[in-house]
Motif scaffolding. Structure first.
Motif, PDB file in Angstrom:
ATOM      1  N   ASP A  50     -10.936  -3.233  40.196  1.00  0.00           N
ATOM      2  CA  ASP A  50     -10.218  -2.730  39.020  1.00  0.00           C
ATOM      3  C   ASP A  50      -8.905  -2.075  39.415  1.00  0.00           C
ATOM      4  N   LEU A  51      -8.801  -1.719  40.696  1.00  0.00           N
ATOM      5  CA  LEU A  51      -7.579  -1.069  41.168  1.00  0.00           C
ATOM      6  C   LEU A  51      -7.524  -1.193  42.689  1.00  0.00           C
ATOM      7  N   THR A  76      -6.302 -12.656  39.114  1.00  0.00           N
ATOM      8  CA  THR A  76      -6.823 -11.346  38.710  1.00  0.00           C
ATOM      9  C   THR A  76      -5.830 -10.232  39.024  1.00  0.00           C
ATOM     10  N   GLY A  77      -4.827 -10.555  39.820  1.00  0.00           N
ATOM     11  CA  GLY A  77      -3.948  -9.486  40.299  1.00  0.00           C
ATOM     12  C   GLY A  77      -2.703  -9.247  39.474  1.00  0.00           C
ATOM     13  N   LYS A  78      -2.553 -10.001  38.380  1.00  0.00           N
ATOM     14  CA  LYS A  78      -1.292  -9.903  37.640  1.00  0.00           C
ATOM     15  C   LYS A  78      -1.103  -8.561  36.981  1.00  0.00           C
ATOM     16  N   GLU A  79      -2.188  -8.045  36.375  1.00  0.00           N
ATOM     17  CA  GLU A  79      -2.060  -6.806  35.598  1.00  0.00           C
ATOM     18  C   GLU A  79      -2.831  -5.635  36.190  1.00  0.00           C
ATOM     19  N   THR A  80      -3.617  -5.899  37.219  1.00  0.00           N
ATOM     20  CA  THR A  80      -4.440  -4.823  37.772  1.00  0.00           C
ATOM     21  C   THR A  80      -3.570  -3.717  38.358  1.00  0.00           C
ATOM     22  N   PRO A  81      -3.927  -2.462  38.097  1.00  0.00           N
ATOM     23  CA  PRO A  81      -3.114  -1.380  38.683  1.00  0.00           C
ATOM     24  C   PRO A  81      -3.144  -1.404  40.213  1.00  0.00           C
ATOM     25  N   VAL A 106       4.523  -1.990  40.906  1.00  0.00           N
ATOM     26  CA  VAL A 106       3.701  -0.997  41.588  1.00  0.00           C
ATOM     27  C   VAL A 106       3.440   0.093  40.555  1.00  0.00           C
ATOM     28  N   ASN A 107       2.167   0.400  40.328  1.00  0.00           N
ATOM     29  CA  ASN A 107       1.882   1.375  39.266  1.00  0.00           C
ATOM     30  C   ASN A 107       2.147   2.811  39.700  1.00  0.00           C
ATOM     31  N   ALA A 124      -7.945   7.759  37.141  1.00  0.00           N
ATOM     32  CA  ALA A 124      -8.592   7.823  35.829  1.00  0.00           C
ATOM     33  C   ALA A 124      -7.582   7.470  34.738  1.00  0.00           C
ATOM     34  N   GLN A 125      -6.389   8.032  34.854  1.00  0.00           N
ATOM     35  CA  GLN A 125      -5.338   7.763  33.864  1.00  0.00           C
ATOM     36  C   GLN A 125      -5.029   6.277  33.798  1.00  0.00           C
ATOM     37  N   GLU A 126      -4.860   5.694  34.981  1.00  0.00           N
ATOM     38  CA  GLU A 126      -4.466   4.302  35.056  1.00  0.00           C
ATOM     39  C   GLU A 126      -5.560   3.391  34.493  1.00  0.00           C
ATOM     40  N   LEU A 127      -6.824   3.724  34.803  1.00  0.00           N
ATOM     41  CA  LEU A 127      -7.913   2.849  34.381  1.00  0.00           C
ATOM     42  C   LEU A 127      -8.247   3.023  32.901  1.00  0.00           C
ATOM     43  N   SER A 128      -8.014   4.224  32.373  1.00  0.00           N
ATOM     44  CA  SER A 128      -8.340   4.436  30.959  1.00  0.00           C
ATOM     45  C   SER A 128      -7.230   3.880  30.071  1.00  0.00           C
ATOM     46  N   GLY A 129      -6.052   3.805  30.653  1.00  0.00           N
ATOM     47  CA  GLY A 129      -4.908   3.312  29.897  1.00  0.00           C
ATOM     48  C   GLY A 129      -4.979   1.816  29.623  1.00  0.00           C
ATOM     49  N   LYS A 130      -5.936   1.165  30.282  1.00  0.00           N
ATOM     50  CA  LYS A 130      -5.983  -0.296  30.148  1.00  0.00           C
ATOM     51  C   LYS A 130      -6.493  -0.758  28.790  1.00  0.00           C
TER      52      LYS A 130
END
Lengths: 130, 381
Positions: A50-51, A76-81, A106-107, A124-130
């Protein structure tokens, strides 16, 4: 049972991997590690995390960048943080890594050492923002 | 390329055939390879093609004079050892030739021994010159590599230790009792200051070898100070020290690198907080005249003993007072001094024990800014 989110760490320093893994596991993530870029990209393809957190200055200069490119090029890597790790050196103290505009996204750019709280909060921020 | 592994190659440029032949015979007997040219253009062409180790040039020749040849060759082919052959022992032209890059001169008439001796001396000189150049390059390369080595091999373990401490606190921090927590925190601080020391030392080495990235632009000192004050205010508040600024309204622009200048100010303010007791004050005053902008940072701290004052910009020097708690890399002020020097500025210190210390930073007003400022002032008049 909730499924743990998967995080891939790519860094050529075993100890840095281990220390960061402990923090991430405490934060409730499932952690995968790779000690070089090639393995990192392979693990990425097989587990679709996921990241990912990628060290910029592995063995050879720029290996981190090429890993980033390869991951961004996968389906799978296009949008993953993706986070990059920088140790602010070699280029002088102020030239920390700033990705050029045409660079794959780069996020976050993190500086070693990373505070546990900051790291977990940013993930957490990055993963919840998805 | 140097011809040293084989026979040394010697070029003789002279319009007199007898002299060319004479030199050739003497020098070939000594085991050197000899080539000759009758006049300047031909000689220079030959030198470019064959890269001799040493060249003898006659001063008086038709077309191009020996002096011109020396001038061209010493500029274009600096590794070649040049000797001027002067017909009538004229000291003046000998001196001129040496000024233009010749290694020595040989007055006519000369005997074979003189020629042999001078050739040997000239070739030795050349070898030394090449060796020195090689060693200097080697030294530069080692210095650069050393910085890379230090930044990688010394910083990495320190970074990792701090990351482990983060991990330790994260996974078990809650179960530690107070003493354990304190031990860990002290370890963390000591590792961090060691890391900072390595960092500072690297910065200084980078300034010294010119690889510190600095972006010099026209900027306002007031904005540098307000950034620095903003950064240091929390620390001052924590220590119960007030931080005041007194900045003249119309300051001309200076030329500098914002990041390094902020670090100069935060370094000095940070130092002041270490040596100033609670309830004390740090005042930053900026003034300017036509040529310089000066910023002084004055504290009401314990001061620095007179005998230690000249040493405080030296690397690793620390004013260890009664207060052993004061720690630091011992490189902060060295860094400040180097940065100020790289800005064509200066840093000075004055101090009275028990009263306080004042650092004065001097910046030259940048040319454009000075002109702009003059324009501005005349308008307001």
């Amino acid at each position: 049972m909730t499924i743990k989110k998967k995080i891939l760490l790519i860094d050529d320093d075993k100890d840095f991997l281990f220390a960061t893994k402990l923090i991430l596991e405490k934060g409730g993530y499932e952690v995968f590690m790779a000690e070089d870029g090639k393995t990192g990209v392979e693990v990425w393809k097989s587990i679709a995390p996921d990241l990912a957190i990628i060290d910029m200055m592995m063995e050879t200069w720029g290996e981190g960048f090429s890993v980033l490119n390869k991951i961004r090029a996968t389906d799978t890597g296009k949008e993953t943080p993706l986070f990059m790790l920088s140790a602010v050196d070699l280029q002088g103290p102020y030239n920390s890594f700033e990705p050029p505009p045409e660079f794959p996204k780069v996020n976050k750019v993190l500086h070693k050492p990373i505070k546990a709280d900051d790291l977990l909060r940013m993930i957490a921020q990055e993963l919840s923002g998805k | 390329m140097p011809n040293t592994p084989e026979k040394p190659l010697i070029l003789v440029i002279d319009d007199e055939e007898a002299l060319r032949d004479g030199c050739r015979q003497v020098l070939e007997k000594c085991g050197y390879e000899v080539i000759t040219a009758e006049q300047g253009i031909e000689g220079i062409k030959l030198a470019r093609e064959r890269m001799p180790d040493m060249v003898f040039v006659d001063l008086k020749m038709p077309h191009m004079s020996g002096m011109e040849i020396i001038e061209i060759m010493s500029r274009d082919l600096p590794d070649i050892v040049l000797v001027m052959i002067t017909g009538f022992a004229s000291i003046v032209s000998a001196v001129e030739a040496i000024q233009k890059g010749a290694y020595d001169y040989l007055p006519k008439p000369f005997n074979p021994d003189q020629l042999r001796a001078l050739t040997k001396r000239g070739l030795d000189h050349r070898n030394l010159k090449i060796e020195t150049k090689r060693l200097r390059e080697e030294k530069d390369r080692m210095e650069k590599n050393f910085i890379t080595f230090v930044s990688h091999e010394m910083r990495s373990p320190l970074v990792v230790i701090r990351q482990y401490i983060e991990a330790l606190n994260e996974i078990a921090g809650k179960s530690f009792d107070k003493d354990v927590k304190e031990i860990i925190e002290r370890c963390r601080k000591r590792v961090q200051s060691l890391e900072e020391m390595v960092e500072h030392w690297l910065d200084i080495s980078r300034i010294e070898n010119g690889t510190l990235a600095q972006q010099k632009v026209s900027l306002s000192l007031a904005s540098i100070i307000s950034r620095s004050v903003e950064e240091m205010t929390p620390l001052c508040r924590k220590k119960g020290i007030s931080l005041e600024t007194n900045i003249s309204k119309k300051l001309p622009q200076i030329t500098g690198d914002a990041e390094s200048l902020v670090r100069v100010f935060t370094n000095i303010i940070g130092n002041a907080t270490k040596y100033t007791p609670e309830g004390g004050k740090i005042t930053i005053t900026v003034k300017n005249d036509e040529y310089y902008t000066t910023a002084s940072i004055a504290d009401t701290g314990m001061g620095i003993p007179l005998d230690k004052l000249p040493l405080i910009f030296e690397p690793f020097f620390r004013c260890r007072g009664k207060d052993e708690k004061i720690i630091g890399s011992g490189l902060g002020l060295t860094f400040c001094k180097k940065i100020m020097e790289s800005h064509n500025g200066g840093i000075e210190v004055s101090s009275k024990e028990g009263k306080g210390t004042t650092f004065v930073l001097t910046f030259p007003v940048s040319d454009n800014a000075a002109k702009g400022n003059t324009g501005h002032t005349s308008k307001s008049i």
